[in-house]
Structures are given as structure tokens and as C-alpha cells.
Design an enzyme around this catalytic site. Structure first.
Site: not given
Length: 447
Positions: A63, A259
Site C-alpha cells: 500500500s 489493498d
């Protein structure tokens, strides 16, 4: 180097070689939006200062950590130039602002306003009973076609590309360190990883026949988007036909990437998993997670849902920490220097002694600490003596002199997980805290 940092750091800056065996040195950068991207810059700068950054073999990112990690893996030249570039970008460039200014978002917003105006207008006519129909139709369209009507991830990819990556592909990455960008695959429930010469998911790798992808031409901005594609807010990232080595495989699978923090928010899993292509023998893990603060009452479903997601993510983090840091002591024997944004510098040395008491410090680390046998056998009873010994050994006074004040630590820890510019005060506090923690934890756990 010997005179400046003492004998301990002298050993750290020697080549990571023992008895003719070269140890693979891994660095994990966690998720956390721009907060993480800035925090990890502090980790990188301290590693550069200690002469260790050039020794990193594998860089595992998630991320927000993927923003900094990918940008570093593309950079050639001095670290100072890279640091200045990232500092300017993180304080100036708004990914969310880019999305809100995009034609896609404006068109979606205008359409939504149109349904609301139509519904409100009907209230003042004889067709007032039908005013709920436009609202119902709008809601149905959003539920049925949200990601087609508002493909936010595409706009985020464009923003990343414009601000950080300039049309570079995975094939543009440096050979060393080997970058592993982590995402989570909704189709398989497994991590999906992007690197220079390989990208994939173990489920696909071990299927019959194996499904393989073309990594070299895959856009880095898209890989980082997949790594930071927060559920609920962004649409999943897909792998399109040009990136399948066998075009027919596109009909077999439909990877849907979100994610990487959903599966592994620290990025440490790939580095510690035995027989993994990215497994390492020495690891630094930089965790920019903000922790879970006490929250107030939850007055609606949305607030309750968001807090529940936070709880799930915190649970994943704690389980991973236990597996990677503590269970590792009994199984893999891998030295790991772990640091977290939410930690106070003053508690790191007491934490080391607590880990000793629970048997969570490797024997070779204890040996390098030059502790008395009685201290190792009875750490609780000798806590004060051990802490004083460690403070002198790692030159803690020098590090503590640079420690953040409580207000600046609260400022750093309070930065939200988003993709909007940081203020200079936020950026500097995040970088400085990471530098201090990195130096102390490396001195304690990576002899």
C-alpha cells in the site's frame, strides 16, 4: 565509522557475510497511505546513514509503502536526491484531489446531482408520489454499475503515474534491491505479488497448467494502485489480456486485486515465509500503522462498519506480528528489527528486556549484547541492570536527544491513512520518528 558509532555499528556496516555464506537482507515497508510513505523515508534515510541501504537485497512493500518502495527501486543516483523528490511530492501532490478533479468523477457527481434535482423537482408537481423513482433508479444504477460508472482506481493510477512513476514499467525496476509489491487477490484469497521479472499468485503458479503473467511491461503505477486499493473506497484492479503469457488463460481466471494490507499489512510475510522466492535471513520491518485509539459511540451503521474493519485489520496485524516476530524465534531463527510508528522510543529498551523474559530474543542476539549469564537466566530480576547496560551499549543518550516531544509524537501518530498532502510539520515528525526507531531497533536486534 568505528569512531562515530562504536564497535556495534562497525559490525553492522561490514558486509553481511559469515563463514563464506552471504545472508539475504530484507526490508519490509507497511501500508498506511502518505503517512506510511513518509515514515518509511525516515527508515530508508537512517539505513543509508548507517551504510546498510545498499545492502538490502529484497524490498517488500504494501500500500503506502509501495509508493516509496517503488519510487526508490526506480531511482538511480544519490539517496539525497530521491529523498528530496519524495519529500516534495508527499507535501504537494494530492492523489485524492487528482481524482476529484477528474472528468470521470465530475461526470458521476453531475449525474448523481441530476437524479436528486429531478426527484426534488417532482415534489412540487402533481407527480410528487413518483419522486422516489429517480432516487431508486439512481441507487440501483450505483449498486449495479458503481465500478463501471466510477472507476476510481484508474484515476488513482493516473495520479500515481503523474506524480511518482512517469510511465515506467516493472521492467524498469533495479535488479537490486529486488522489489516485491504486495496486493490481495479476491479471486483466490491469496497475496498477489508484482516484481521485475515475475508477478503472480501461488494459486495460479501451482494450477494445472500453471498460469503465468508478463511482468516486464506491466505499469508500475497500476501495480502500486493494486497494492493500495482500499476496499469500499476503490474498485479492484484487474489483469488485462496483454499481461497473460498465454492469452487463453484470460478465460480461465479473473484476478481482482485490492489493498495488500488486507492479507499482510506489514509486508513481512514474503520475507519470513520459508522457501518463498523473497525469503531473507536478516530483516528490518518498518510498520507505519497508527494503532487503534479509543473511539466514541457508534451512532450509525457506517461508523460501526468502519470501526469493525479497523478491528479486523488490527487483528490481522497482531497475528502477523506474533507469527513473524515471536514464533520465528522457535522456528526460523531469523533476526528481525521491527519498528512501529505507534511506539515510544523510550519503551524500546524495556521492550527488549520483556521479550527476553518471554524467550522472544534469539540466542545470537543475546550473545552480541554481551549480557551476563545471570541476566539472561533471570531477566525480570535484573531488568534495571540490563536496561542500563543496553543504553550504554547502543549509545541511547545520543538517539534519545533527537526523540520527538510528546506533542510531535502525537502529531505523527495522528496522521490519517489517506492520499492527501502532508504538512511540513507532519512530514518531518514522521521521518524523524522513523529514523530514531530504526537506529535503535537495528542496534538492539540486528547485531
Amino acid at each position: 565509522m568505528f569512531k562515530k558509532y562504536g564497535l556495534f555499528i562497525f559490525h553492522l556496516t561490514m558486509p553481511i557475510i559469515s563463514s563464506g555464506v552471504t545472508y539475504r537482507f530484507g526490508l519490509a515497508l507497511s501500508g498506511g497511505g502518505y503517512r506510511a510513505a513518509a515514515f518509511h523515508l525516515g527508515t530508508l534515510r537512517k539505513l543509508e546513514e548507517l551504510g546498510l541501504l545498499s545492502k538490502v537485497d529484497v524490498l517488500s512493500t504494501i500500500s503506502g509503502g509501495s509508493i516509496t518502495g517503488a519510487a526508490y527501486a526506480l531511482h538511480s543516483g544519490s539517496y539525497a536526491i530521491f529523498h528530496d523528490f519524495m519529500a516534495a511530492a508527499l507535501q504537494r501532490c494530492s492523489v485524492i484531489g487528482y481524482v476529484l478533479r477528474s472528468k470521470v468523477f465530475i461526470r458521476f457527481a453531475l449525474g448523481l446531482v441530476g437524479f436528486l434535482v429531478l426527484s426534488g423537482g417532482l415534489l412540487f408537481t402533481r407527480w410528487a408520489p413518483l419522486s422516489v423513482l429517480p432516487l431508486g433508479l439512481g441507487l440501483w444504477l450505483i449498486l449495479r454499475f458503481q465500478f463501471h460508472l466510477l472507476p476510481i482506481s484508474r484515476e488513482i493510477e493516473k495520479a500515481y503515474n503523474a506524480y511518482f512513476f512517469q510511465d515506467r514499467t516493472l521492467g524498469s525496476l533495479k535488479e537490486v534491491p529486488k522489489l516485491a509489491i504486495g496486493s490481495s487477490n479476491l479471486e483466490t484469497g491469496r497475496p498477489f505479488t508484482f516484481s521485475r521479472h515475475w508477478m503472480g499468485d501461488s494459486t495460479y503458479t501451482y494450477s494445472e497448467p500453471a498460469i503465468r503473467f508478463v511482468a516486464e511491461t506491466f505499469p508500475i503505477a497500476r501495480a502500486v494502485t493494486a497494492s493500495s486499493c482500499v476496499p469500499f473506497a476503490f474498485d479492484p484492479v484487474s489483469i488485462t489480456p496483454p499481461f497473460f503469457k498465454n492469452p487463453e488463460d484470460y478465460k480461465r481466471i479473473t484476478p481482482q486485486l485490492i489493498d495488500g494490507g488486507v492479507y499482510d499489512n506489514q509486508g513481512i510475510q514474503k520475507l519470513t515465509q520459508p522457501k518463498n522466492r523473497f525469503a531473507c535471513d536478516l530483516i528490518v520491518a518498518s510498520d507505519a500503522g497508527g494503532g487503534m485509539d479509543f473511539a466514541g459511540n457508534y451512532r450509525n451503521t457506517a461508523a460501526l462498519l468502519l470501526r469493525t474493519v479497523d478491528l479486523f485489520m488490527n487483528r490481522i496485524k497482531n497475528v502477523q506480528m506474533a507469527a513473524s516476530l515471536f514464533q520465528n524465534v522457535a522456528s526460523r531463527n531469523t533476526p528481525i528489527a521491527y519498528l512501529s510508528l505507534s511506539w515510544e522510543l523510550s519503551k524500546c529498551i524495556p521492550g527488549f528486556v520483556t521479550n527476553m523474559a518471554h524467550g522472544n530474543v534469539l540466542p545470537q542476539v543475546l550473545a552480541a549484547r554481551q549480557l551476563l549469564p545471570a541476566w539472561i537466566e533471570h531477566p525480570k530480576e535484573n531488568r534495571a541492570a540490563i536496561e542500563e547496560h543496553l543504553r550504554k551499549q547502543v549509545n541511547y543518550a545520543t538517539i534519545a536527544a533527537r526523540d520527538l516531544t510528546p506533542d510531535r509524537l502525537a502529531l505523527a501518530s495522528g496522521v490519517q491513512t489517506n492520499l492527501t498532502p502532508l504538512t511540513p510539520h507532519q512530514f518531518n515528525a514522521l521521518v524523524q520518528h522513523a529514523e530514531n526507531l530504526t537506529e535503535l531497533q537495528i542496534k538492539l536486534y540486528l547485531p
